[in-house]
Structures are given as structure tokens and as C-alpha cells.
Design a protein around this motif. Structure first.
Motif, PDB file in Angstrom:
ATOM      1  N   GLY A  31       0.816  -1.105  -0.360  1.00  0.00           N
ATOM      2  CA  GLY A  31       0.387  -0.021  -0.166  1.00  0.00           C
ATOM      3  C   GLY A  31       0.767   1.294  -0.114  1.00  0.00           C
ATOM      4  O   GLY A  31       1.803   1.593   0.523  1.00  0.00           O
ATOM      5  N   SER A  35      -0.722   9.330  -1.041  1.00  0.00           N
ATOM      6  CA  SER A  35      -1.995   9.328  -1.711  1.00  0.00           C
ATOM      7  C   SER A  35      -2.567  10.282  -2.648  1.00  0.00           C
ATOM      8  O   SER A  35      -2.631  11.224  -1.681  1.00  0.00           O
ATOM      9  CB  SER A  35      -3.356   8.096  -2.429  1.00  0.00           C
ATOM     10  OG  SER A  35      -4.269   8.019  -2.975  1.00  0.00           O
ATOM     11  N   THR A  40      -5.663   5.046   0.103  1.00  0.00           N
ATOM     12  CA  THR A  40      -5.817   4.243  -0.194  1.00  0.00           C
ATOM     13  C   THR A  40      -6.894   3.733   1.056  1.00  0.00           C
ATOM     14  O   THR A  40      -7.169   4.227   1.818  1.00  0.00           O
ATOM     15  CB  THR A  40      -4.364   3.825   0.245  1.00  0.00           C
ATOM     16  OG1 THR A  40      -3.530   3.918   1.496  1.00  0.00           O
ATOM     17  CG2 THR A  40      -3.118   4.474  -1.325  1.00  0.00           C
ATOM     18  N   SER A  42      -5.948   1.932   3.847  1.00  0.00           N
ATOM     19  CA  SER A  42      -4.487   1.536   4.580  1.00  0.00           C
ATOM     20  C   SER A  42      -4.724   3.070   4.894  1.00  0.00           C
ATOM     21  O   SER A  42      -4.848   3.579   6.523  1.00  0.00           O
ATOM     22  CB  SER A  42      -3.207   1.660   4.663  1.00  0.00           C
ATOM     23  OG  SER A  42      -2.233   2.483   3.749  1.00  0.00           O
ATOM     24  N   GLU A  43      -4.251   4.511   4.044  1.00  0.00           N
ATOM     25  CA  GLU A  43      -4.786   5.557   5.047  1.00  0.00           C
ATOM     26  C   GLU A  43      -5.883   5.968   5.477  1.00  0.00           C
ATOM     27  O   GLU A  43      -6.609   6.428   6.157  1.00  0.00           O
ATOM     28  CB  GLU A  43      -4.850   6.882   3.814  1.00  0.00           C
ATOM     29  CG  GLU A  43      -3.121   6.745   3.304  1.00  0.00           C
ATOM     30  CD  GLU A  43      -2.819   7.221   2.116  1.00  0.00           C
ATOM     31  OE1 GLU A  43      -2.163   7.832   1.810  1.00  0.00           O
ATOM     32  OE2 GLU A  43      -4.277   7.583   0.996  1.00  0.00           O
ATOM     33  N   LYS A 103     -14.241   3.112  -0.807  1.00  0.00           N
ATOM     34  CA  LYS A 103     -13.358   3.758  -1.878  1.00  0.00           C
ATOM     35  C   LYS A 103     -13.744   4.321  -2.526  1.00  0.00           C
ATOM     36  O   LYS A 103     -14.486   5.215  -3.283  1.00  0.00           O
ATOM     37  CB  LYS A 103     -13.181   2.023  -2.198  1.00  0.00           C
ATOM     38  CG  LYS A 103     -11.966   1.918  -3.650  1.00  0.00           C
ATOM     39  CD  LYS A 103     -11.455   0.701  -4.140  1.00  0.00           C
ATOM     40  CE  LYS A 103     -10.833   0.787  -5.107  1.00  0.00           C
ATOM     41  NZ  LYS A 103     -10.192   1.390  -6.162  1.00  0.00           N
ATOM     42  N   SER A 145       1.216   4.057   6.901  1.00  0.00           N
ATOM     43  CA  SER A 145       0.899   4.691   6.156  1.00  0.00           C
ATOM     44  C   SER A 145       0.155   6.226   6.174  1.00  0.00           C
ATOM     45  O   SER A 145       0.305   6.333   7.755  1.00  0.00           O
ATOM     46  CB  SER A 145      -0.676   4.417   4.655  1.00  0.00           C
ATOM     47  OG  SER A 145      -0.755   3.075   4.029  1.00  0.00           O
TER      48      SER A 145
END
Length: 290
Positions: A31, A35, A40, A42-43, A103, A145
Motif C-alpha cells: 500500500g 496518495s 488508499t 490503509s490511509e 473507496k 501509511s
């Protein structure tokens, strides 16, 4: 480490692409630590834990108005949307992740002016300190992250806002938000060198370099960017500016345009502002618009 060559992506953004010898077996990509297209997983996980366990107040900024992060209610002023948002009961991190940070989410904006730990009520300086505190004192687990959050200290002083990173003063949130690109230049315009936090902002900026205009199909006016055209249609043809009026912080007057608000502040209240040009560092007494 494999050598890299310079190139551009689909949007013309400069990138560096690693070159591997033929036959090299590549490990599965982990990951991303940061970004710029979208958050992402994980973020988003880190962001949901910070929202659950700290008093960081999230909000949505839609260029001409603000929305509640949880219910979507619209407000014309940042102060009122923050006052409204704190009336919501903060959901658990799993619900925040599923319902509010799906997402495709690009960024999460939060106010950290009254940042505290929700568990022990300890005052915290910023999100990095909050993350360290939650990890060491309350056994919260974060990924490697980033936080997936853009933080602002929205304490208002005489209607102005300070950047909590460099202490520069800005007359509106719009100017403060634009200034944050200085501190997080993840994407750079190859035409003029301006840096931006996200590719979304870069794409909006690149409109100013495109030839031709954006004509309104309901009247004869032409605008330089698509964003300005949309605002014109809402203002002149759809009449949907009721929730987006700019309010004077000293009297009940409201304004559709930022320039008219500045003019009112100067003429009715004797308040003027100075602006620093980022290109020349000159200090200007007033900024005028068309």
C-alpha cells in the motif's frame, strides 16, 4: 534500487518510472505511503481511527459552500458547519470507514483547533501527536501509511485564519485552503510549476492554461474555466445560491461574491486587508476582481 527514467502520465504530470532488467521477479506492491489520486485503504483506516478517537472535526468543502461530513447538510460559512458537525455522535471507526470513507475518497479535511483525545481528554497539538498518543497510551493500531487527512486550525481571529504550519494569515478559508498547496505539493503543473496537494486540484488549475473558453448555453457569456461556468449557471440561471451567500462577520449583510464582501468590509466597517503575492513577495493593500 532499480534506475528510473523520467516521463509523464496521462495527464502530463512528471513521473519517474523504475526500469528493471528482463526476467526480474517483482514483489507484490505494498500500500502506498501517500496518495494523490485517492486515499488508499490503509490511509482510510488510519483516518477513521483518528476521527473516532480524537476531536478532529471533519467537513466537506465544495468550493462555494461547506457540507456536514456525516449528514451532508449545506452551510455557507465554515464556522456554522463545524458547530453543526459536533452535534453528531461520532460513529465507531468501522462505520466511518464503511459509510463515510468509501473507496475513491480523495481527501478528508478536518479542523484541529480544539484537538483532544476522546478517551482521556488530553489536549493534543496536531494529528501526528494524536496518533502517537493513541498508540502509546490507548493501544490503538495504525498502519505505516499517512493519516489520510488534511488538517486546518480554523480558529477565527477578526474573521481571519492562520496557517498552523507557517502562521501566515488569510482573510478567508478559500485563501487558506489554496495556500496549503505550498506545504503539500504532491502534483506539479508542468506549464507554470505550481504545486498542488492532489491531482484533482492540479486538473482544476490546468484549465487556466487551456485555449478557448467555456460558453454558457443559456446566455452569451463565455468563461475561462469550467468551474467558473458552473458557478455562473448556478448563480444566474438556477438560483441555487441561497445556501452559499457570504456573510459579513460584523453585521447581517450577505453577499454572493467575495469581492463585494471585501468592498463592504472596507466601506461599512473600515476593515482593509493586505495580500502577499507569492510570485514577487510584494505586499498589496487590496486585491480586486472582475
Amino acid at each position: 534500487m532499480a534506475p528510473a527514467v523520467a516521463g509523464t502520465d496521462y495527464w502530463g504530470v512528471m513521473i519517474r518510472v523504475p526500469q528493471f532488467p528482463r526476467g526480474t521477479e517483482l514483489k507484490k506492491r505494498q500500500g502506498a505511503l501517500t496518495s494523490i489520486w485517492e486515499l488508499t485503504l490503509s490511509e482510510r483506516q488510519n483516518a477513521s481511527k483518528l476521527l473516532e478517537s480524537s476531536t478532529a472535526t471533519p467537513f466537506l468543502y465544495c468550493r462555494y459552500y461547506f457540507k456536514c461530513f456525516y449528514c451532508g447538510e449545506q452551510y455557507s460559512e465554515i464556522k456554522t458547519v463545524l458547530q453543526h458537525t459536533v452535534t453528531h455522535t461520532t460513529p465507531e471507526s468501522s462505520i466511518i470507514l464503511k459509510e463515510y470513507l468509501p473507496k475513491g475518497k480523495r481527501t478528508v479535511k478536518v479542523d484541529i483547533s480544539s484537538l483532544k483525545c476522546r478517551i482521556c481528554d488530553k489536549k493534543l497539538k496536531d494529528l501526528d501527536e494524536a496518533r502517537k498518543h493513541l498508540t502509546s497510551e490507548h493501544d490503538k493500531v495504525f498502519t505505516e501509511s499517512g493519516n489520510g487527512i488534511v488538517a486546518y486550525d480554523l480558529t477565527s481571529k477578526n474573521g481571519q485564519f492562520n496557517c498552523h504550519i507557517c502562521n501566515k494569515v488569510f482573510q478567508t478559508f478559500i485563501l487558506l485552503n489554496r495556500h496549503m498547496n505550498v506545504h503539500f505539493s504532491n502534483a506539479v503543473c508542468e506549464t507554470c510549476g505550481a504545486g498542488f496537494m492532489t491531482h484533482q486540484r492540479l486538473m482544476q488549475h490546468k484549465e487556466i492554461h487551456l485555449p478557448g473558453g467555456y460558453p454558457c448555453n443559456k446566455c452569451s457569456k463565455v468563461y475561462t474555466t469550467n468551474s467558473n461556468l458552473k458557478f455562473h449557471i448556478e448563480k444566474a440561471h438556477e438560483g441555487s445560491t441561497k445556501m452559499r451567500m457570504l456573510r459579513c462577520p460584523h453585521c447581517p449583510e450577505r453577499f454572493v461574491e467575495h469581492f463585494k464582501k471585501l468592498k463592504h468590509l472596507r466601506e461599512a466597517h473600515g476593515i482593509t486587508f493586505s495580500f502577499e503575492c507569492e510570485a514577487t513577495t510584494r505586499c498589496l493593500k487590496q486585491v480586486y476582481g472582475n
